[in-house]
Design an enzyme around this catalytic site. Structure first.
Site, PDB file in Angstrom:
ATOM      1  N   CYS A 124      -6.924   4.618   9.641  1.00  0.00           N
ATOM      2  CA  CYS A 124      -5.742   4.514   8.779  1.00  0.00           C
ATOM      3  C   CYS A 124      -5.000   3.186   9.010  1.00  0.00           C
ATOM      4  CB  CYS A 124      -4.882   5.742   9.029  1.00  0.00           C
ATOM      5  SG  CYS A 124      -4.031   6.262   7.557  1.00  0.00           S
ATOM      6  N   GLY A 176      -0.655   5.124  12.036  1.00  0.00           N
ATOM      7  CA  GLY A 176       0.783   4.957  12.254  1.00  0.00           C
ATOM      8  C   GLY A 176       1.333   4.161  11.091  1.00  0.00           C
ATOM      9  N   GLU A 177       2.056   3.114  11.405  1.00  0.00           N
ATOM     10  CA  GLU A 177       2.612   2.250  10.361  1.00  0.00           C
ATOM     11  C   GLU A 177       2.185   0.823  10.679  1.00  0.00           C
ATOM     12  OE1 GLU A 177       4.107   4.036   7.935  1.00  0.00           O
ATOM     13  OE2 GLU A 177       3.776   2.156   6.882  1.00  0.00           O
ATOM     14  N   SER A 178       1.297   0.283   9.855  1.00  0.00           N
ATOM     15  CA  SER A 178       0.697  -1.006  10.201  1.00  0.00           C
ATOM     16  C   SER A 178       1.722  -2.140  10.291  1.00  0.00           C
ATOM     17  CB  SER A 178      -0.404  -1.354   9.193  1.00  0.00           C
ATOM     18  OG  SER A 178       0.081  -1.313   7.879  1.00  0.00           O
ATOM     19  N   ARG A 220      -2.652  -0.378   0.654  1.00  0.00           N
ATOM     20  CA  ARG A 220      -1.844   0.521   1.491  1.00  0.00           C
ATOM     21  C   ARG A 220      -1.261   1.642   0.638  1.00  0.00           C
ATOM     22  NH1 ARG A 220       2.587  -2.372   4.354  1.00  0.00           N
ATOM     23  NH2 ARG A 220       2.720  -0.394   5.457  1.00  0.00           N
ATOM     24  N   HIS A 236      -7.872  10.794   9.385  1.00  0.00           N
ATOM     25  CA  HIS A 236      -7.519  10.977  10.805  1.00  0.00           C
ATOM     26  C   HIS A 236      -8.441  11.973  11.499  1.00  0.00           C
ATOM     27  CE1 HIS A 236      -3.652   8.789  11.008  1.00  0.00           C
ATOM     28  NE2 HIS A 236      -3.608   9.055   9.716  1.00  0.00           N
ATOM     29  N   GLU A 243      -9.080  12.305  14.544  1.00  0.00           N
ATOM     30  CA  GLU A 243      -8.507  12.740  15.830  1.00  0.00           C
ATOM     31  C   GLU A 243      -7.586  13.944  15.685  1.00  0.00           C
ATOM     32  OE1 GLU A 243      -7.668  10.180  14.089  1.00  0.00           O
ATOM     33  OE2 GLU A 243      -5.474  10.122  13.966  1.00  0.00           O
ATOM     34  N   ILE A 262      -3.193  10.839   5.431  1.00  0.00           N
ATOM     35  CA  ILE A 262      -1.728  10.806   5.520  1.00  0.00           C
ATOM     36  C   ILE A 262      -1.258   9.425   5.070  1.00  0.00           C
ATOM     37  CG2 ILE A 262       0.278  11.088   7.032  1.00  0.00           C
ATOM     38  CD1 ILE A 262      -1.567  12.672   8.953  1.00  0.00           C
TER      39      ILE A 262
END
Ligand code: GLN
Length: 205
Positions: free
Chosen positions: A86, A54-56, A113, A177, A179, A141
């Protein structure tokens, strides 16, 4: 989702932001139970936990808002298996660059990042590994890049020369990723095996 039914090991998936639904589906496909973790009470009784992509930076903000930073840290340090992908890997890393930001610091790696460039440089790449099947790929991503690996960290897969899958005791972390792969991905299978082994040993929280 009837995710908590049955007697299989229970895996918490941090569900503040990011692709937690894909992680739940991937784990359930392995026969594991899942629970979305949004508050401290959701951490009770877990056999393992996943920190999704996601977005850390957003995750850090939401961890504070939900007063989860400390309780989640206690769970991550408790010795249960952890899969971090990620942004999740960024949360665990000892050192975060570009820009530097707070992290749990329990995984001795340095990450940059967006180290492979932004959206245009995202994609699926073949991985080199001695432990994963030969044709294994990873979807990146806006992925973090691992630029340093500390002692006690096993590099399980590389993209070119870069480590992209690492393990440090019960912590399994990927820049990509797994998943998102339809069916199942060897990294999810590896994690599921870790979870089952740990749960059989009877070490729950
Ligand atoms: N670029 C994101 C970050 O820095 C991570 C991207 C991802 O999780 N797919 O947090």
């Amino acid at each position: 989702m009837a995710s908590e039914a049955g007697g299989a090991p229970l895996v918490g998936v941090l569900a503040l932001q990011g692709d937690f639904l894909d992680h739940e589906a991937a784990l359930q496909a392995q026969g594991l139970r899942t629970r979305q973790v949004r508050a401290a009470r959701d951490l009770q009784g877990l056999h393992a936990i996943v920190l999704p992509g996601g977005e850390s930076t957003t995750m850090l903000t939401l961890l504070d808002v939900e007063e989860l930073w400390q309780p989640l840290g206690d769970t991550l340090r408790s010795g249960i298996p952890v899969l971090a992908t990620c942004a999740g890997m960024i949360l665990l890393a000892q050192k975060v660059e570009n820009p530097s930001q707070r992290s749990y610091g329990m995984l001795p790696i340095t990450v940059v990042r967006n180290g492979y460039g932004r959206q245009l440089h995202s994609g699926t790449f073949r991985l080199e590994s001695d432990v994963l099947p030969k044709d294994t790929t990873g979807t990146f991503i806006r992925a973090p890049r691992i630029t340093a690996v500390g002692p006690g960290v096993d590099v399980l897969a590389r993209r070119g020369a870069d480590p992209v899958l690492v393990q440090h005791g019960p912590l399994l972390a990927a820049c990509f990723h797994p998943e998102l792969q339809p069916g199942s991905h060897p990294v999810v299978e590896r994690f599921a095996a870790m979870v089952r082994k740990h749960a059989v040993a009877g070490v729950g929280l």
